[in-house]
Motif scaffolding. Structure first.
Motif, PDB file in Angstrom:
ATOM      1  N   LYS A 106      42.122  29.727  44.015  1.00 30.41           N
ATOM      2  CA  LYS A 106      42.233  30.899  43.312  1.00 30.41           C
ATOM      3  C   LYS A 106      41.413  31.963  43.819  1.00 30.41           C
ATOM      4  O   LYS A 106      40.412  31.493  44.566  1.00 30.41           O
ATOM      5  N   VAL A 107      42.060  33.383  43.784  1.00 30.63           N
ATOM      6  CA  VAL A 107      41.145  34.301  44.232  1.00 30.63           C
ATOM      7  C   VAL A 107      40.542  35.055  42.833  1.00 30.63           C
ATOM      8  O   VAL A 107      41.210  35.246  42.021  1.00 30.63           O
ATOM      9  N   VAL A 109      38.860  39.043  42.259  1.00 33.95           N
ATOM     10  CA  VAL A 109      38.850  39.975  42.966  1.00 33.95           C
ATOM     11  C   VAL A 109      38.225  41.051  42.262  1.00 33.95           C
ATOM     12  O   VAL A 109      38.355  41.331  41.013  1.00 33.95           O
ATOM     13  N   LEU A 136      35.586  37.048  50.477  1.00 32.08           N
ATOM     14  CA  LEU A 136      36.745  37.424  51.209  1.00 32.08           C
ATOM     15  C   LEU A 136      36.432  39.109  51.269  1.00 32.08           C
ATOM     16  O   LEU A 136      36.140  39.748  50.068  1.00 32.08           O
ATOM     17  N   VAL A 141      41.737  38.809  51.189  1.00 33.94           N
ATOM     18  CA  VAL A 141      42.407  38.593  50.181  1.00 33.94           C
ATOM     19  C   VAL A 141      43.924  38.942  50.259  1.00 33.94           C
ATOM     20  O   VAL A 141      44.744  37.991  49.629  1.00 33.94           O
ATOM     21  N   ILE A 144      45.701  35.948  51.531  1.00 40.88           N
ATOM     22  CA  ILE A 144      46.167  35.058  50.644  1.00 40.88           C
ATOM     23  C   ILE A 144      46.991  35.246  49.444  1.00 40.88           C
ATOM     24  O   ILE A 144      48.087  34.674  49.100  1.00 40.88           O
ATOM     25  N   GLU A 145      46.954  36.674  49.152  1.00 37.04           N
ATOM     26  CA  GLU A 145      47.711  37.091  47.882  1.00 37.04           C
ATOM     27  C   GLU A 145      48.216  38.539  48.428  1.00 37.04           C
ATOM     28  O   GLU A 145      47.614  39.490  48.109  1.00 37.04           O
ATOM     29  N   GLY A 153      36.585  40.045  47.402  1.00 30.95           N
ATOM     30  CA  GLY A 153      37.113  38.712  46.408  1.00 30.95           C
ATOM     31  C   GLY A 153      36.294  37.370  46.780  1.00 30.95           C
ATOM     32  O   GLY A 153      35.626  37.506  47.784  1.00 30.95           O
ATOM     33  N   HIS A 155      37.228  33.322  47.230  1.00 33.97           N
ATOM     34  CA  HIS A 155      37.978  32.171  47.165  1.00 33.97           C
ATOM     35  C   HIS A 155      37.589  31.019  46.757  1.00 33.97           C
ATOM     36  O   HIS A 155      36.495  30.635  47.202  1.00 33.97           O
ATOM     37  N   VAL A 257      45.375  34.524  40.164  1.00 28.73           N
ATOM     38  CA  VAL A 257      44.658  35.601  40.679  1.00 28.73           C
ATOM     39  C   VAL A 257      43.739  36.244  39.517  1.00 28.73           C
ATOM     40  O   VAL A 257      44.588  36.268  38.275  1.00 28.73           O
TER      41      VAL A 257
END
Ligand SMILES: Cc1cc2nc3c(=O)[nH]c(=O)nc-3n(C[C@H](O)[C@H](O)[C@H](O)COP(=O)(O)OP(=O)(O)OC[C@H]3O[C@@H](n4cnc5c(N)ncnc54)[C@H](O)[C@@H]3O)c2cc1C
Length: 424
Positions: A106-107, A109, A136, A141, A144-145, A153, A155, A257
Motif C-alpha cells: 500500500k501507499v 500519501v 517515496l 508514488v 505505483i499509483e 509517500g 510504500h 491508497v
C-alpha cells in the motif's frame, strides 16, 4: 463449508455435558481463540456459540479486508506486535489453506505540505516496528499509483487483501476437525456462575462450561455483565460507511491508497481499497451508530441509543471531539463532502464514479472519562475472560490474538495431562 449444529440435544435441564471451554462469538476473534484452545489443549471439550446463522456476520464480515502491516501502532503496544506477527501468520495461513489473498502493498500519501512531518513520523514508526517501509518521492508514488496526487509517500509492501469471512470458514473447519462443538443460531441470554464454572442459557438450550471466553464483539460488554463482570468500559458503536468505484473507473486504483492519519484520530481518514473480488471500495468514515448491529442509516435501537446517551463517557468524548465529529457526520450525510475527501487522494474521482456500498460497525470500547480504549482489552473474571476491545487490526492479528488469549488464561486444573499439549 462448516455450518455448525443446533443445540437440540441440549434443550431442557437434564444432565448437561460439561465443556472445558465455551467461547461466545463466531467472529474472527472467537473462532481464532477456539482454534488456539484446541491446539493448546488437544482433546479438551470446546464449545463455540454464535447467535447468527453464519460465521463472521458482524464486524468481521463488514470490514475493509486489509491484511495490515502494523505501521501505525505505538512500538511495544499489543497492536504493533500482534499486527506485525499477525500479518505473517495470516499470510501463511491463507497459503496453507488456499484462501485467495494478495500481498499487493500500500501507499500512504501526503497530500499537502502540512502532512510531510507526520509522514516522517510514520516512516520512523514503521522502521521501529521492524517493517520494510520505503519513503517515496511524488514521482515514485505515481509509478505505483498513476492517478494519485501527492507531495510524497510511503510504500509498505507487506500489506495485503483477503476475504476475512473465508478465513473464518477455514478456522471453523479446523475447530471441527479438532473435535470442537460449533453451534450457530445460539444466542447467550444469561450466564450463571455455578461452583465448577458457568451455565450458559441460550436461545437453543442450556450448556455448562468450566471456563468461558467472551468474544462477543459489539455485545462484549453486555455479555461480560451477564457473567457478573464489570468490563470497566462501554461499547459504543461507530458506523463506517463505504462507497465503491463503478466498474469502469476501477482502474484509478491499483491496490491500496491511504492518507496520512491524523495522530489524534488515527482511525479516521477515508482510503481506497481494492478488494479481493476486484471491486474498489472507498471509506470508511466513522459516525456514532444508532444501533450496535445497524448497517443502514435508518437502523435505530432505542435500547442501544439510551445506553449510549446515558453513559457519561459518551458526552465527554463528544465534547472533546465535536469538531472532527461534525466533519464525519457531514461526510455521512453529503456525498459531495465524502467525494471531496476522496479527491484529496485522487483528484479525477467525481460523484458519478462512486456508489454507496456496504457499511460496517466498529465495537469501540469507551471509558467513563471519555477516552477511547486504543489497544486490546482483556478483562478477567472468575473462570472467564472477556475480550472487551478488539479493534482494527484484530482481523489481521486474529491468529496472534487467539494464541495470546489462551496464554493469558489461568492454569486449567480440570484438564488432565492427557489434554495438555506438549507445545506451549
Ligand atoms: C468498518 C470496519 C473496517 C475494518 N477494517 C479492517 C481491516 O481492513 N483489517 C483488519 O485487520 N481489521 C479491520 N477491522 C477490524 C476487524 O474487523 C475487527 O477488529 C474484528 O472483526 C473483530 O472481530 P470479533 O470477532 O471481535 O468481532 P465480530 O466479528 O463482531 O464477532 C463477534 C460475534 O459475537 C456474536 N455475538 C454477540 N453477542 C452474542 C451472544 N450473546 N451470543 C452469541 N453470539 C454473540 C456476534 O453475532 C458476532 O458474530 C475493521 C472493522 C470495521 C468495523
Amino acid at each position: 463449508m462448516t455450518t455448525g449444529r443446533r443445540a437440540d440435544d441440549n434443550r431442557g435441564n437434564g444432565a448437561l455435558m460439561v465443556h472445558d471451554f465455551a467461547v461466545i462469538g463466531g467472529g474472527i476473534v472467537g473462532l481464532s481463540t477456539a482454534m488456539a484452545l484446541g491446539q493448546r489443549y488437544p482433546g479438551a471439550r470446546i464449545l463455540l456459540v454464535e447467535k447468527e446463522d453464519g460465521w463472521a456476520a458482524h464486524q468481521t464480515g463488514h470490514n475493509s479486508g486489509v491484511i495490515h502491516s502494523g505501521i501505525y501502532y505505538k512500538p511495544g503496544s499489543f497492536k504493533a506486535r500482534f499486527c506485525r506477527d499477525g500479518n505473517a501468520s495470516m499470510v501463511e495461513f491463507c497459503r496453507a489453506h488456499d484462501i485467495p489473498h494478495e500481498i499487493c502493498g500500500k501507499v500512504i500519501v501526503a497530500s499537502d505540505a502540512g502532512e510531510l512531518a507526520q509522514l516522517d513520523v510514520l516512516h520512523a514508526r514503521g522502521l521501529a516496528n521492524g517493517l520494510d517501509v520505503r519513503r517515496l518521492t511524488r514521482e515514485e508514488v505515481t509509478e505505483i499509483e498513476p492517478h494519485v496526487h501527492s507531495l510524497a509517500g510511503l510504500h509498505v509492501p507487506s500489506t495485503g487483501i483477503v476475504d476475512f469471512a473465508a478465513v473464518c470458514r477455514a478456522y471453523a473447519g479446523i475447530i471441527e476437525r479438532q473435535g470442537g462443538d460449533l453451534r450457530l443460531g445460539t444466542k447467550v441470554v444469561a450466564l450463571r456462575q455455578v461452583p465448577d464454572g458457568h451455565t450458559l442459557e441460550t436461545t437453543a438450550g442450556h450448556f455448562r462450561a468450566r471456563f468461558v471466553v467472551n468474544c462477543a464483539g459489539l455485545h462484549s460488554d453486555r455479555v461480560a455483565r451477564l457473567g457478573g463482570v464489570d468490563p470497566g468500559a462501554r461499547i459504543v458503536p461507530f458506523r463506517g460507511e463505504y462507497y465503491e468505484l463503478v466498474p469502469e473507473r476501477r482502474h484509478l486504483v491499483k491496490a491500496l491508497v491511504y492518507p496520512v492519519p491524523n495522530p489524534d484520530f488515527p482511525f479516521l481518514g477515508v482510503h481506497f481499497t481494492r478488494m479481493i473480488d476486484g471491486s474498489v471500495h472507498a471509506g470508511p468514515n466513522a459516525v456514532p451508530g444508532l444501533k450496535r448491529e445497524g448497517y443502514r442509516k435508518r437502523d435505530i435501537s432505542a435500547r442501544d441509543m439510551a445506553e449510549t446517551l446515558a453513559y457519561p463517557g459518551f458526552w465527554k468524548m463528544a465534547k472533546k471531539n465535536h469538531a472532527e465529529g461534525r466533519k464525519e457526520i457531514l461526510r455521512s450525510l453529503s456525498k459531495k463532502a465524502f467525494v471531496r475527501s476522496l479527491q484529496r487522494l485522487i483528484p479525477e474521482v467525481t460523484a458519478d464514479d462512486v456508489v454507496p456500498t456496504h457499511a460496517g460497525v466498529r465495537a469501540q470500547a469507551l471509558l467513563a472519562d471519555g477516552r477511547l480504549v486504543d489497544d486490546f482489552l482483556l478483562v478477567p473474571g472468575p473462570t472467564s475472560v472477556h475480550v472487551c476491545n478488539a479493534p482494527s487490526p484484530a482481523a489481521t492479528s486474529s491468529i496472534e490474538i487467539g494464541k495470546a488469549v489462551v496464554e493469558a488464561l489461568p492454569d486449567q486444573p480440570h484438564l488432565t495431562s492427557v489434554h495438555r499439549s506438549a507445545t506451549p
